[in-house]
Motif scaffolding. Sequence first.
Motif, PDB file in Angstrom:
ATOM      1  N   PRO A   1       2.361  -1.576 -12.021  1.00  9.33           N
ATOM      2  CA  PRO A   1       3.509  -1.474 -12.918  1.00  9.33           C
ATOM      3  C   PRO A   1       4.725  -0.903 -12.183  1.00  9.33           C
ATOM      4  O   PRO A   1       4.594   0.027 -11.374  1.00  9.33           O
ATOM      5  CB  PRO A   1       3.029  -0.505 -14.008  1.00  9.33           C
ATOM      6  CG  PRO A   1       1.537  -0.525 -13.919  1.00  9.33           C
ATOM      7  CD  PRO A   1       1.224  -0.746 -12.470  1.00  9.33           C
ATOM      8  N   ALA A   2       5.885  -1.447 -12.464  1.00 12.20           N
ATOM      9  CA  ALA A   2       7.110  -0.945 -11.843  1.00 12.20           C
ATOM     10  C   ALA A   2       7.324   0.533 -12.167  1.00 12.20           C
ATOM     11  O   ALA A   2       7.914   1.271 -11.373  1.00 12.20           O
ATOM     12  CB  ALA A   2       8.310  -1.773 -12.305  1.00 12.20           C
ATOM     13  N   GLU A   3       6.836   0.966 -13.332  1.00 12.86           N
ATOM     14  CA  GLU A   3       7.012   2.360 -13.742  1.00 12.86           C
ATOM     15  C   GLU A   3       6.241   3.325 -12.847  1.00 12.86           C
ATOM     16  O   GLU A   3       6.511   4.535 -12.844  1.00 12.86           O
ATOM     17  CB  GLU A   3       6.561   2.554 -15.195  1.00 12.86           C
ATOM     18  CG  GLU A   3       7.428   1.843 -16.226  1.00 12.86           C
ATOM     19  CD  GLU A   3       7.237   0.325 -16.234  1.00 12.86           C
ATOM     20  OE1 GLU A   3       6.182  -0.150 -15.723  1.00 12.86           O
ATOM     21  OE2 GLU A   3       8.134  -0.370 -16.727  1.00 12.86           O
ATOM     22  N   ASP A   4       5.272   2.793 -12.096  1.00 16.73           N
ATOM     23  CA  ASP A   4       4.470   3.647 -11.216  1.00 16.73           C
ATOM     24  C   ASP A   4       5.101   3.817  -9.832  1.00 16.73           C
ATOM     25  O   ASP A   4       4.526   4.486  -8.964  1.00 16.73           O
ATOM     26  CB  ASP A   4       3.060   3.070 -11.054  1.00 16.73           C
ATOM     27  CG  ASP A   4       2.228   3.201 -12.324  1.00 16.73           C
ATOM     28  OD1 ASP A   4       2.757   3.720 -13.329  1.00 16.73           O
ATOM     29  OD2 ASP A   4       1.059   2.778 -12.320  1.00 16.73           O
ATOM     30  N   ILE A   5       6.259   3.218  -9.614  1.00 13.42           N
ATOM     31  CA  ILE A   5       6.924   3.254  -8.311  1.00 13.42           C
ATOM     32  C   ILE A   5       8.184   4.112  -8.401  1.00 13.42           C
ATOM     33  O   ILE A   5       8.998   3.931  -9.310  1.00 13.42           O
ATOM     34  CB  ILE A   5       7.298   1.836  -7.847  1.00 13.42           C
ATOM     35  CG1 ILE A   5       6.047   0.959  -7.748  1.00 13.42           C
ATOM     36  CG2 ILE A   5       8.038   1.882  -6.504  1.00 13.42           C
ATOM     37  CD1 ILE A   5       6.353  -0.515  -7.526  1.00 13.42           C
ATOM     38  N   VAL A   6       8.323   5.042  -7.462  1.00 14.31           N
ATOM     39  CA  VAL A   6       9.530   5.865  -7.365  1.00 14.31           C
ATOM     40  C   VAL A   6      10.052   5.723  -5.939  1.00 14.31           C
ATOM     41  O   VAL A   6       9.338   6.027  -4.987  1.00 14.31           O
ATOM     42  CB  VAL A   6       9.256   7.346  -7.676  1.00 14.31           C
ATOM     43  CG1 VAL A   6      10.541   8.161  -7.559  1.00 14.31           C
ATOM     44  CG2 VAL A   6       8.654   7.496  -9.068  1.00 14.31           C
ATOM     45  N   THR A   7      11.274   5.244  -5.792  1.00 16.80           N
ATOM     46  CA  THR A   7      11.827   5.010  -4.461  1.00 16.80           C
ATOM     47  C   THR A   7      12.444   6.283  -3.890  1.00 16.80           C
ATOM     48  O   THR A   7      12.757   7.228  -4.604  1.00 16.80           O
ATOM     49  CB  THR A   7      12.893   3.900  -4.494  1.00 16.80           C
ATOM     50  OG1 THR A   7      13.907   4.266  -5.438  1.00 16.80           O
ATOM     51  CG2 THR A   7      12.278   2.572  -4.878  1.00 16.80           C
ATOM     52  N   GLY A   8      12.616   6.271  -2.569  1.00 17.77           N
ATOM     53  CA  GLY A   8      13.229   7.408  -1.890  1.00 17.77           C
ATOM     54  C   GLY A   8      13.815   6.964  -0.571  1.00 17.77           C
ATOM     55  O   GLY A   8      13.654   5.807  -0.158  1.00 17.77           O
ATOM     56  N   ALA A   9      14.500   7.866   0.099  1.00 19.99           N
ATOM     57  CA  ALA A   9      15.115   7.565   1.393  1.00 19.99           C
ATOM     58  C   ALA A   9      14.040   7.583   2.471  1.00 19.99           C
ATOM     59  O   ALA A   9      13.828   8.582   3.159  1.00 19.99           O
ATOM     60  CB  ALA A   9      16.208   8.571   1.708  1.00 19.99           C
ATOM     61  N   GLY A  10      13.347   6.462   2.614  1.00 19.96           N
ATOM     62  CA  GLY A  10      12.200   6.396   3.508  1.00 19.96           C
ATOM     63  C   GLY A  10      11.006   7.092   2.879  1.00 19.96           C
ATOM     64  O   GLY A  10      11.113   7.765   1.844  1.00 19.96           O
ATOM     65  N   SER A  11       9.834   6.958   3.519  1.00 17.66           N
ATOM     66  CA  SER A  11       8.661   7.651   2.976  1.00 17.66           C
ATOM     67  C   SER A  11       8.840   9.161   3.086  1.00 17.66           C
ATOM     68  O   SER A  11       8.258   9.919   2.305  1.00 17.66           O
ATOM     69  CB  SER A  11       7.391   7.205   3.703  1.00 17.66           C
ATOM     70  OG  SER A  11       7.489   7.427   5.089  1.00 17.66           O
ATOM     71  N   LEU A  12       9.672   9.614   4.039  1.00 21.32           N
ATOM     72  CA  LEU A  12       9.945  11.040   4.154  1.00 21.32           C
ATOM     73  C   LEU A  12      10.718  11.542   2.939  1.00 21.32           C
ATOM     74  O   LEU A  12      10.441  12.627   2.412  1.00 21.32           O
ATOM     75  CB  LEU A  12      10.732  11.321   5.432  1.00 21.32           C
ATOM     76  CG  LEU A  12      11.018  12.786   5.760  1.00 21.32           C
ATOM     77  CD1 LEU A  12       9.728  13.588   5.830  1.00 21.32           C
ATOM     78  CD2 LEU A  12      11.792  12.892   7.064  1.00 21.32           C
ATOM     79  N   GLY A  13      11.689  10.761   2.472  1.00 26.66           N
ATOM     80  CA  GLY A  13      12.407  11.129   1.261  1.00 26.66           C
ATOM     81  C   GLY A  13      11.490  11.154   0.059  1.00 26.66           C
ATOM     82  O   GLY A  13      11.586  12.043  -0.804  1.00 26.66           O
ATOM     83  N   ALA A  14      10.577  10.179  -0.001  1.00 29.03           N
ATOM     84  CA  ALA A  14       9.610  10.149  -1.098  1.00 29.03           C
ATOM     85  C   ALA A  14       8.686  11.365  -1.035  1.00 29.03           C
ATOM     86  O   ALA A  14       8.331  11.946  -2.068  1.00 29.03           O
ATOM     87  CB  ALA A  14       8.800   8.855  -1.043  1.00 29.03           C
ATOM     88  N   LEU A  15       8.307  11.774   0.178  1.00 26.81           N
ATOM     89  CA  LEU A  15       7.467  12.960   0.338  1.00 26.81           C
ATOM     90  C   LEU A  15       8.199  14.202  -0.158  1.00 26.81           C
ATOM     91  O   LEU A  15       7.616  15.040  -0.869  1.00 26.81           O
ATOM     92  CB  LEU A  15       7.089  13.134   1.806  1.00 26.81           C
ATOM     93  CG  LEU A  15       6.420  14.467   2.177  1.00 26.81           C
ATOM     94  CD1 LEU A  15       5.109  14.650   1.429  1.00 26.81           C
ATOM     95  CD2 LEU A  15       6.203  14.560   3.690  1.00 26.81           C
ATOM     96  N   ASN A  16       9.453  14.347   0.205  1.00 23.90           N
ATOM     97  CA  ASN A  16      10.211  15.516  -0.237  1.00 23.90           C
ATOM     98  C   ASN A  16      10.298  15.589  -1.759  1.00 23.90           C
ATOM     99  O   ASN A  16      10.294  16.679  -2.342  1.00 23.90           O
ATOM    100  CB  ASN A  16      11.611  15.490   0.374  1.00 23.90           C
ATOM    101  CG  ASN A  16      11.624  15.930   1.823  1.00 23.90           C
ATOM    102  OD1 ASN A  16      10.815  16.763   2.224  1.00 23.90           O
ATOM    103  ND2 ASN A  16      12.513  15.362   2.618  1.00 23.90           N
ATOM    104  N   GLN A  17      10.375  14.437  -2.391  1.00 20.32           N
ATOM    105  CA  GLN A  17      10.405  14.406  -3.858  1.00 20.32           C
ATOM    106  C   GLN A  17       9.080  14.885  -4.441  1.00 20.32           C
ATOM    107  O   GLN A  17       9.054  15.591  -5.461  1.00 20.32           O
ATOM    108  CB  GLN A  17      10.749  12.987  -4.325  1.00 20.32           C
ATOM    109  CG  GLN A  17      12.175  12.590  -3.964  1.00 20.32           C
ATOM    110  CD  GLN A  17      12.497  11.122  -4.155  1.00 20.32           C
ATOM    111  OE1 GLN A  17      13.627  10.703  -3.913  1.00 20.32           O
ATOM    112  NE2 GLN A  17      11.532  10.320  -4.568  1.00 20.32           N
ATOM    113  N   VAL A  18       7.975  14.512  -3.789  1.00 21.11           N
ATOM    114  CA  VAL A  18       6.664  14.961  -4.258  1.00 21.11           C
ATOM    115  C   VAL A  18       6.539  16.472  -4.115  1.00 21.11           C
ATOM    116  O   VAL A  18       6.109  17.176  -5.038  1.00 21.11           O
ATOM    117  CB  VAL A  18       5.537  14.256  -3.479  1.00 21.11           C
ATOM    118  CG1 VAL A  18       4.175  14.827  -3.878  1.00 21.11           C
ATOM    119  CG2 VAL A  18       5.560  12.748  -3.724  1.00 21.11           C
TER     120      VAL A  18
END
Length: 379
Positions: free
Chosen positions: A92-109
Amino acid sequence: MSAPENHTDAAAEQGTSIHPRSVLGRLPRYAAGKPPVVIEGLESYKLSSNENPLPPLPAVLEAIAQQTAINRYPDPMTTTLRSELADFLGVPAEDIVTGAGSLGALNQVLAAFAGQNEFEAPDEVIYPWRSFEAYPICVGLAGAKSVQVPLLPDATHDLDGMAAAITDRTRVILLCTPNNPTGPALTERQVRDFLARVPSHVVVILDEAYLEFVRNPEAVEGLQLYRDYPNVIVLRTFSKAHGLAGLRVGYSISQPALTQHLRVSATPFAVSQVAEHAAVTSLRHIGEVRERVQSIVDERTRVVDGLREFGWAIPEAEGNFVWLSLGENTPEFAALAEQQALSVRAFGTEGIRVSIGEAEANSRFLALCATYTKGPGVS
């Protein structure tokens, strides 16, 4: 009229009383791969960063050139990219959260799940070491405490050690597969057995930045785990396989119980419209992307086979790089590579990571290794 104040001196004096957060003094500095030196008569090659040596696909370059509305903010939800990824991945698209690279996504987590809570000791984040050198920086800046578990002698995760390190302060565990900079990938069986020992309230991140280069049939593939475990978050990126490192496009995949918090911690407008259109176009030409990835894997196989023919002992290589456990000989080898107009990534006196680059660069690297008598395992 009095003499004008010397603002430079005043600023310097004031600056002595301005101090950053104390954590900054305890964090390592991120060291990006250095560019190669110029050697007369030799073409220089950068093998110090895990970059795709091939440029983006022609269709992607065209899509980038067509983006002119950069005076406008991008879609904060990156709706088009998330929809394209949802179809491509079957999630599902709702399960995806984008970020500035995987590093940006990690920082969000980390911003959502680990840090310093009111009147309490900091949360703990467990991860293997050595692994991606940004991990301790990201964890420290989030306000959490790093718990580093040394790798096993074969450069793989010590999952037993990581499970034993879990405490009531543990909030996040990072698994890097394939592990950067050493190369081995975790198997699905290993990760499932590990998850059985992890409390359900602890978030487990599978960092799969190099997934597309993996050829081990038993290697873990995070999508099925995210479906089966509500506490699993998968990180992926367009930087490596798609050759879009300079545009910074990554994303996380997790169940709604986690994504509802990640949307709060997500950096607004982290992915530009130029980057989004480039990523969407690349996905729509995935066949060509896979052909390019396979060409890099073929070169990786040539490099690995060559090193082993020389008697070098190297870990399983499942990313777009190889790891040379050179120990105290690390600086010497890095200097010799520099003399051959090759930049490699040296890690103190631990070892060297060499990215798979252009065919000529890989051949020159192998020629250097053929004459070096102190390689790991060489007697």
